[in-house]
Design a protein around this motif. Structure first.
Motif, PDB file in Angstrom:
ATOM      1  N   ILE A  56     -76.863  83.938 -11.579  1.00 55.86           N
ATOM      2  CA  ILE A  56     -77.476  84.807 -10.578  1.00 55.86           C
ATOM      3  C   ILE A  56     -76.327  85.465  -9.822  1.00 55.86           C
ATOM      4  N   LYS A  57     -76.356  86.779  -9.727  1.00 54.07           N
ATOM      5  CA  LYS A  57     -75.295  87.495  -9.020  1.00 54.07           C
ATOM      6  C   LYS A  57     -75.571  87.454  -7.519  1.00 54.07           C
ATOM      7  N   LEU A  58     -74.589  87.000  -6.751  1.00 51.42           N
ATOM      8  CA  LEU A  58     -74.714  86.881  -5.303  1.00 51.42           C
ATOM      9  C   LEU A  58     -73.545  87.583  -4.615  1.00 51.42           C
ATOM     10  N   SER A  59     -73.802  88.040  -3.408  1.00 55.76           N
ATOM     11  CA  SER A  59     -72.738  88.672  -2.626  1.00 55.76           C
ATOM     12  C   SER A  59     -71.833  87.639  -1.977  1.00 55.76           C
ATOM     13  N   ASN A  60     -72.440  86.547  -1.487  1.00 51.77           N
ATOM     14  CA  ASN A  60     -71.664  85.546  -0.755  1.00 51.77           C
ATOM     15  C   ASN A  60     -72.510  84.275  -0.567  1.00 51.77           C
ATOM     16  N   GLU A 118     -75.935  84.784   1.260  1.00 51.16           N
ATOM     17  CA  GLU A 118     -77.049  85.222   0.425  1.00 51.16           C
ATOM     18  C   GLU A 118     -77.625  84.045  -0.358  1.00 51.16           C
ATOM     19  N   LEU A 119     -76.756  83.185  -0.876  1.00 52.30           N
ATOM     20  CA  LEU A 119     -77.224  81.990  -1.580  1.00 52.30           C
ATOM     21  C   LEU A 119     -78.061  81.121  -0.648  1.00 52.30           C
ATOM     22  N   GLY A 120     -77.584  80.941   0.560  1.00 50.34           N
ATOM     23  CA  GLY A 120     -78.325  80.149   1.540  1.00 50.34           C
ATOM     24  C   GLY A 120     -79.679  80.757   1.850  1.00 50.34           C
ATOM     25  N   CYS A 121     -79.733  82.071   1.982  1.00 46.84           N
ATOM     26  CA  CYS A 121     -81.004  82.757   2.236  1.00 46.84           C
ATOM     27  C   CYS A 121     -81.972  82.571   1.086  1.00 46.84           C
ATOM     28  N   ILE A 122     -81.484  82.695  -0.131  1.00 48.41           N
ATOM     29  CA  ILE A 122     -82.352  82.531  -1.296  1.00 48.41           C
ATOM     30  C   ILE A 122     -82.915  81.120  -1.353  1.00 48.41           C
ATOM     31  N   ILE A 123     -82.067  80.132  -1.136  1.00 49.14           N
ATOM     32  CA  ILE A 123     -82.529  78.745  -1.155  1.00 49.14           C
ATOM     33  C   ILE A 123     -83.555  78.508  -0.046  1.00 49.14           C
ATOM     34  N   THR A 124     -83.252  78.972   1.152  1.00 52.92           N
ATOM     35  CA  THR A 124     -84.144  78.782   2.294  1.00 52.92           C
ATOM     36  C   THR A 124     -85.493  79.459   2.077  1.00 52.92           C
ATOM     37  N   GLU A 125     -85.449  80.717   1.650  1.00 54.91           N
ATOM     38  CA  GLU A 125     -86.692  81.466   1.437  1.00 54.91           C
ATOM     39  C   GLU A 125     -87.526  80.865   0.305  1.00 54.91           C
ATOM     40  N   THR A 126     -86.873  80.372  -0.739  1.00 55.18           N
ATOM     41  CA  THR A 126     -87.595  79.751  -1.838  1.00 55.18           C
ATOM     42  C   THR A 126     -88.280  78.474  -1.373  1.00 55.18           C
ATOM     43  N   ASN A 145     -89.192  86.077   3.153  1.00 58.78           N
ATOM     44  CA  ASN A 145     -88.585  87.248   2.538  1.00 58.78           C
ATOM     45  C   ASN A 145     -88.854  87.216   1.030  1.00 58.78           C
ATOM     46  N   VAL A 146     -90.047  87.640   0.667  1.00 62.32           N
ATOM     47  CA  VAL A 146     -90.467  87.600  -0.727  1.00 62.32           C
ATOM     48  C   VAL A 146     -89.611  88.531  -1.571  1.00 62.32           C
ATOM     49  N   SER A 147     -89.195  89.660  -1.020  1.00 63.68           N
ATOM     50  CA  SER A 147     -88.382  90.602  -1.804  1.00 63.68           C
ATOM     51  C   SER A 147     -87.062  89.968  -2.233  1.00 63.68           C
ATOM     52  N   LEU A 148     -86.467  89.133  -1.403  1.00 61.14           N
ATOM     53  CA  LEU A 148     -85.230  88.447  -1.764  1.00 61.14           C
ATOM     54  C   LEU A 148     -85.469  87.505  -2.945  1.00 61.14           C
ATOM     55  N   ILE A 149     -86.572  86.795  -2.914  1.00 58.44           N
ATOM     56  CA  ILE A 149     -86.901  85.881  -4.005  1.00 58.44           C
ATOM     57  C   ILE A 149     -87.176  86.662  -5.281  1.00 58.44           C
TER      58      ILE A 149
END
Length: 108
Positions: free
Chosen positions: A37-41, A44-52, A77-81
């Motif tokens: 999965i391509k991430l900026s930093n 962003e990884l933390g946000c994806i994990i949290t939102e999921t 943040n469904v769009s992030l997921i």
């Protein structure tokens, strides 16, 4: 003179090398593969994990977000997921399926 089967096999080898890139063999583990999965930093990884996790909690118990200290009242943040899921779709592999279909079905 090469047979059609030999030509198709060679073409399949070239196509598979060109298109099968979504999963890669895991080093030292036969039969296991990795997908990236391509991430900026790390944020962003933390946000994806949290939102999921928030999405899963709400999906399991729709009232959980009302009383939970973990799941804040901010919308998920469904769009992030969905962006993360898009990264996992093997689009190159879909293209090779078209090529294979054309080779074996379209030529008849």
């Amino acid at each position: 003179m090469e047979t059609i089967e030999t030509k198709n096999l060679e073409r399949l080898k070239k196509l598979s090398a060109q298109y099968f890139r979504t999963i890669k063999p895991f080093p030292d583990k036969k039969g296991l593969f990795t997908a990236q999965i391509k991430l900026s930093n790390y944020s962003e990884l933390g946000c994806i994990i949290t939102e999921t996790l928030k999405l899963c909690i709400v999906a399991l118990d729709q009232d959980a977000h009302k009383t939970s200290d973990t799941v804040k009242t901010s919308p998920i943040n469904v769009s992030l997921i969905l962006e993360m899921v898009l990264e996992l779709i093997p689009t190159d592999e879909f293209e090779i399926l078209d090529e294979i279909h054309q080779m074996f079905v379209g030529d008849n």
